[in-house]
Design a protein around this motif. Structure first.
Motif, mmCIF file in Angstrom:
data_model
loop_
_atom_site.group_PDB
_atom_site.id
_atom_site.type_symbol
_atom_site.label_atom_id
_atom_site.label_comp_id
_atom_site.label_asym_id
_atom_site.label_seq_id
_atom_site.Cartn_x
_atom_site.Cartn_y
_atom_site.Cartn_z
ATOM 1 N N GLN A 335 0.979 -1.348 0.192
ATOM 2 C CA GLN A 335 0.070 -0.043 0.023
ATOM 3 C C GLN A 335 1.045 1.044 0.024
ATOM 4 N N VAL A 336 0.383 2.333 -0.720
ATOM 5 C CA VAL A 336 1.117 3.618 -0.575
ATOM 6 C C VAL A 336 1.085 4.171 0.671
ATOM 7 N N GLU A 337 2.189 4.427 1.072
ATOM 8 C CA GLU A 337 2.122 4.882 2.707
ATOM 9 C C GLU A 337 2.369 6.519 2.739
ATOM 10 N N ALA A 338 2.107 7.125 3.934
ATOM 11 C CA ALA A 338 2.145 8.387 3.922
ATOM 12 C C ALA A 338 2.711 8.933 5.334
ATOM 13 N N ALA A 339 2.895 10.140 5.652
ATOM 14 C CA ALA A 339 3.217 10.577 7.014
ATOM 15 C C ALA A 339 3.109 12.115 6.949
ATOM 16 N N MET A 340 2.520 12.635 8.014
ATOM 17 C CA MET A 340 2.311 13.971 8.062
ATOM 18 C C MET A 340 2.418 14.764 9.525
ATOM 19 N N VAL A 341 3.271 15.795 9.638
ATOM 20 C CA VAL A 341 3.522 16.476 10.933
ATOM 21 C C VAL A 341 2.871 17.882 10.651
ATOM 22 N N ILE A 342 2.007 18.202 11.662
ATOM 23 C CA ILE A 342 1.628 19.607 11.728
ATOM 24 C C ILE A 342 2.366 20.539 12.930
ATOM 25 N N ILE A 343 2.804 21.607 12.725
ATOM 26 C CA ILE A 343 3.504 22.260 14.200
ATOM 27 C C ILE A 343 3.057 23.711 14.330
ATOM 28 N N ASN A 344 2.516 23.954 15.420
ATOM 29 C CA ASN A 344 2.103 25.527 15.735
ATOM 30 C C ASN A 344 3.474 26.049 15.948
ATOM 31 N N HIS A 345 3.929 26.920 14.609
ATOM 32 C CA HIS A 345 5.155 27.490 14.697
ATOM 33 C C HIS A 345 5.282 28.812 15.622
ATOM 34 N N ASP A 346 4.308 29.007 16.399
ATOM 35 C CA ASP A 346 4.464 30.160 17.284
ATOM 36 C C ASP A 346 5.284 29.668 18.793
ATOM 37 N N ASN A 347 4.983 28.396 18.972
ATOM 38 C CA ASN A 347 5.420 27.901 20.311
ATOM 39 C C ASN A 347 6.076 26.403 19.953
ATOM 40 N N GLY A 348 6.047 26.093 18.531
ATOM 41 C CA GLY A 348 6.929 24.740 18.586
ATOM 42 C C GLY A 348 5.942 23.372 18.923
ATOM 43 N N GLU A 349 4.637 23.558 19.447
ATOM 44 C CA GLU A 349 3.914 22.463 19.681
ATOM 45 C C GLU A 349 3.658 21.636 18.313
ATOM 46 N N ILE A 350 3.789 20.294 18.586
ATOM 47 C CA ILE A 350 3.284 19.625 17.394
ATOM 48 C C ILE A 350 1.767 19.244 17.706
ATOM 49 N N VAL A 351 1.126 19.868 16.801
ATOM 50 C CA VAL A 351 -0.378 19.694 17.283
ATOM 51 C C VAL A 351 -0.958 18.601 16.536
ATOM 52 N N ALA A 352 -0.290 17.869 15.645
ATOM 53 C CA ALA A 352 -1.050 16.505 15.119
ATOM 54 C C ALA A 352 0.098 15.921 14.418
ATOM 55 N N LEU A 353 -0.064 14.508 14.312
ATOM 56 C CA LEU A 353 1.154 13.793 13.643
ATOM 57 C C LEU A 353 0.733 12.145 13.483
ATOM 58 N N THR A 354 0.956 11.926 12.122
ATOM 59 C CA THR A 354 0.635 10.373 11.966
ATOM 60 C C THR A 354 1.908 9.755 11.155
ATOM 61 N N GLY A 355 2.374 8.833 11.549
ATOM 62 C CA GLY A 355 3.543 8.136 10.626
ATOM 63 C C GLY A 355 3.071 7.236 9.754
ATOM 64 N N GLY A 356 1.753 7.085 9.499
ATOM 65 C CA GLY A 356 1.296 5.960 8.511
ATOM 66 C C GLY A 356 -0.118 6.232 8.052
ATOM 67 N N ARG A 357 -0.644 5.500 7.352
ATOM 68 C CA ARG A 357 -1.991 5.672 7.012
ATOM 69 C C ARG A 357 -3.004 4.803 7.997
ATOM 70 N N ASP A 593 7.175 2.023 1.341
ATOM 71 C CA ASP A 593 8.392 1.500 2.167
ATOM 72 C C ASP A 593 9.389 1.132 1.533
ATOM 73 N N HIS A 594 9.166 0.240 0.576
ATOM 74 C CA HIS A 594 10.239 -0.432 -0.414
ATOM 75 C C HIS A 594 9.798 -0.061 -1.889
ATOM 76 N N THR A 595 10.525 0.769 -2.367
ATOM 77 C CA THR A 595 10.208 1.189 -3.750
ATOM 78 C C THR A 595 10.802 0.183 -4.707
ATOM 79 N N ASP A 596 10.128 -0.489 -5.765
ATOM 80 C CA ASP A 596 10.792 -1.553 -6.506
ATOM 81 C C ASP A 596 9.770 -1.407 -7.915
ATOM 82 N N LYS A 597 10.120 -2.390 -8.741
ATOM 83 C CA LYS A 597 9.605 -2.482 -9.923
ATOM 84 C C LYS A 597 8.053 -2.843 -9.885
ATOM 85 N N ASP A 598 7.610 -3.239 -8.877
ATOM 86 C CA ASP A 598 6.324 -3.698 -8.399
ATOM 87 C C ASP A 598 5.509 -2.592 -7.731
ATOM 88 N N ASN A 599 6.236 -1.930 -7.229
ATOM 89 C CA ASN A 599 5.869 -0.913 -6.119
ATOM 90 C C ASN A 599 6.371 0.627 -6.392
#
Length: 625
Positions: A335-357, A593-599
């Motif tokens: 499966q195609v994977e993804a990750a996303m991080v959202i930061i409040n840049h005024d104080n550095g707090e990570i307001v949301a994060l996911t390391g996968g779908r 996670d592992h790119t190859d000829k099938d993915n």
């Protein structure tokens, strides 16, 4: 003496000697049992002092104070400990009345209760009545199994006597009330009060709720408030009658409490078990680094960890990630994977994060692993930012756009078109490669790497080359570090360390850590302003148009090609978008996670930009911004 009398005398002597031998054997056995009882319990307590330190579920709170997660114990349950002073006096007296009303008059063994249980079992030919005191129950629960045999009962008695010698009555009672199993995976009366009735402060418990809790230990699986049928109701009524008989409540209070309908309320855990799995993974790693404690210690030590998670943003992020329409097609085996991080840049707090779908606790957290090539999303960090900061270049400065060779390195523009000269702003807007490499050469690799370090990305010596101009890194970078770097531009050139943890306190409420801002100006406000203006052009009329929202957005796409033999040249390995709004900075990565000829992916980085826009729009709405 007749022969008959002699024979009788010998018989009597044999009986006497046999009885004497049996008596001696019984006396020796009794002495052995007494010695065993007095030695066994002490020996076990000496060997296992850790048993008296009850593992306790730690709690992770979202930024609004709601419970994000209660960490399960190794035995797959939950415990929250409380001191006797935190418990209602009525609750304590009720448990004593129901479980061991002679508790303060015995030294671990209630002989009257044992005798009564033995008579009951003999009359009814069963083994239902145990006659165990609270101390015995604690001893059994901490050190023994639940087998019903003579040796286990002997060991239980020995341990109870040893516990009474080591601990005060109050300490034993407190351990018991915190250790006892209360059904539905809850250990201790505090965890049960929170789970069944949503009562964080136990002194808010009502009479009927106290009775319902005291009804549970007799049969946790059938008498807990969530059990079906009338058994929990009848057991609670029995407890209420005992409370009245002992003078703990009036008759009127008993009647009123008995009429109360058992209605378990939602506990304090506000989110489903899977919510924020990657975020929690990040929190525990960060808390371990901050306190020097292992992640296991942090999970079972009764700690309270307050985080900067914005619940609305996190839920919006996870909801969007569950929609396959926002992602490239899956490969043949992955499966195609993804990750996303959202930061409040005024104080550095990570307001949301996911390391996968579809992350889970302990699963691969792609948001924090330095493993992905950022492609052109790295250009603001390593090319254009250092150039602006040097004071020798401005957004309208002209850069060389020609096919050139730098030793063995000869970068290409994607479409094969070379314009001779382009402005810095246009080069960034259209993500043209040749000017970016030329500019890095002018600024100097060492100066550029020093600039990136100020933004939180420290490159190894292996990256001391011009290929980093296009995001070709030796080990790669994480979405978290990319969001951190862009947050400097978003905050006017100040560095606020990205973090999830606001504070950590122990089970007694002692504060172990509280975040203190170390906000630092690392690049000039002018550099940040010029970069923001150029990155807004990227979104408004360049490669990042799919990231547009109804509020200002600045950002940059990034793509790395797969370069696989026998596979189309349009195959991609990594898709990025890193950008920011007035409030938040975010980084999105997509890939296998592992790119190859099938993915591999044939979609472009516009898909990452579109995911950014969809998540951020929902996050703004969900968080009430």
């Amino acid at each position: 003496m007749s022969r008959l009398d002699a024979r009788a005398r010998r018989k009597l002597l044999r009986i006497f000697y046999t009885a004497f031998d049996i008596g001696v054997a019984c006396a020796l056995l009794l002495v052995a049992l007494i010695v065993y009882v007095h030695l066994y319990g002490d020996a076990v307590l000496d060997r296992h002092p850790e048993k008296l330190k009850l593992a306790e579920s730690s709690i992770i709170l979202a930024s609004d104070g709601t419970v994000l997660r209660r960490i399960p114990l190794p035995e797959s349950g939950y415990r929250r400990s409380a001191r006797l002073e935190e418990m209602p006096e009525l609750l304590i007296k009720t448990f004593l009345a129901v479980e061991d009303h002679r508790y303060y008059s015995h030294q671990g063994l209630d002989y009257t209760g044992i005798l009564r249980a033995a008579l009951h079992n003999a009359v009814y030919l069963d083994n239902a009545e145990g006659g165990s005191s609270i101390t015995q129950q604690l001893a059994r629960n901490l050190y023994l199994n639940r087998d019903k045999n003579l040796l286990r009962k002997l060991n239980e008695a020995s341990l109870a006597i040893a516990l009474e010698k080591r601990l005060s009555k109050e300490e034993i009672l407190q351990h018991y009330l915190n250790q006892i199993y209360m059904g539905q995976g809850q250990y201790g009366v505090k965890a049960a009060a929170e789970h069944y009735f949503g009562k964080t402060y136990m002194k808010e418990l009502e009479i009927w709720q106290i009775a319902a809790l005291a009804a549970i230990p007799k049969g946790p699986s059938v008498y807990n408030p969530e059990s079906a049928g009338e058994r929990p109701v009848e057991r609670r009524k029995l407890v209420l009658r005992i409370m009245e008989q002992r003078g703990l409540i009036t008759h009127e209070e008993m009647v009123a409490a008995a009429k109360q309908e058992i209605r378990p309320e939602a506990g304090t855990e506000a989110y489903s078990p899977g919510t924020g799995a990657s975020y929690i993974n990040t929190v525990l790693k960060e808390a371990s680094r901050l306190t020097g404690k292992t992640e296991t210690e942090l999970q079972t030590g009764g700690y309270t960890i307050v985080t900067g998670m914005n619940p609305g943003a996190q839920l919006a992020l996870e909801e969007t990630f569950r929609n396959s329409d926002f992602f490239p097609s899956d490969g043949k085996t992955q499966q195609v994977e993804a990750a996303m991080v959202i930061i409040n840049h005024d104080n550095g707090e990570i307001v949301a994060l996911t390391g996968g779908r579809d992350p889970s606790i302990g699963s691969l957290n792609r948001a924090i692993i330095d493993a992905r090539q950022p492609g052109s999303a790295f250009k603001p960090v390593i090319d254009y930012g250092p150039a602006l900061e040097s004071g020798k270049f401005m957004p309208d400065s002209l850069l060389l756009d020609r096919k050139q060779r730098y030793g063995s390195y000869s970068p290409d523009n994607h479409n094969g078109i070379y314009r001779g000269q382009v402005s810095m702003s246009q080069a960034l807007q259209q993500s043209i490669n040749a000017p970016a490499v030329w500019l890095l050469k002018q600024v100097g690799v060492e100066n550029a790497r020093a600039f990136a370090a100020k933004l939180g990305i420290v490159l190894p010596q292996e990256d001391n080359n011009l290929s980093i101009a296009l995001g070709g890194l030796h080990t790669g970078v994480s979405p978290l570090k990319m969001a951190q770097a862009y947050s400097v531009f978003a905050s006017g050139g100040t560095f606020n360390e990205a973090h999830t943890v606001r504070s950590i306190s122990d089970a007694q409420g002692k504060m172990l850590y509280r975040y203190a801002s170390k906000r630092k100006q690392v690049v000039s406000p002018l550099t940040a302003a010029n970069m923001t203006a150029m990155l807004r052009d990227v979104v408004n009329k360049g490669t990042g148009v799919k990231a547009r929202m109804n509020i200002p957005v600045a950002g940059k796409t990034g793509t790395t090609q797969a370069d696989l033999p026998g596979v189309t040249g349009k195959a991609n390995r990594d898709l990025w978008f890193v950008g920011y709004t007035p409030a938040w900075t975010a980084a999105v990565w997509m890939g296998f996670d592992h790119t190859d000829k099938d993915n591999f992916m044939t979609a472009g980085s516009g898909m990452a930009a579109a995911l950014f826009s969809n998540v951020m729009n929902k996050a703004y709405t969900g968080s009430g911004r």
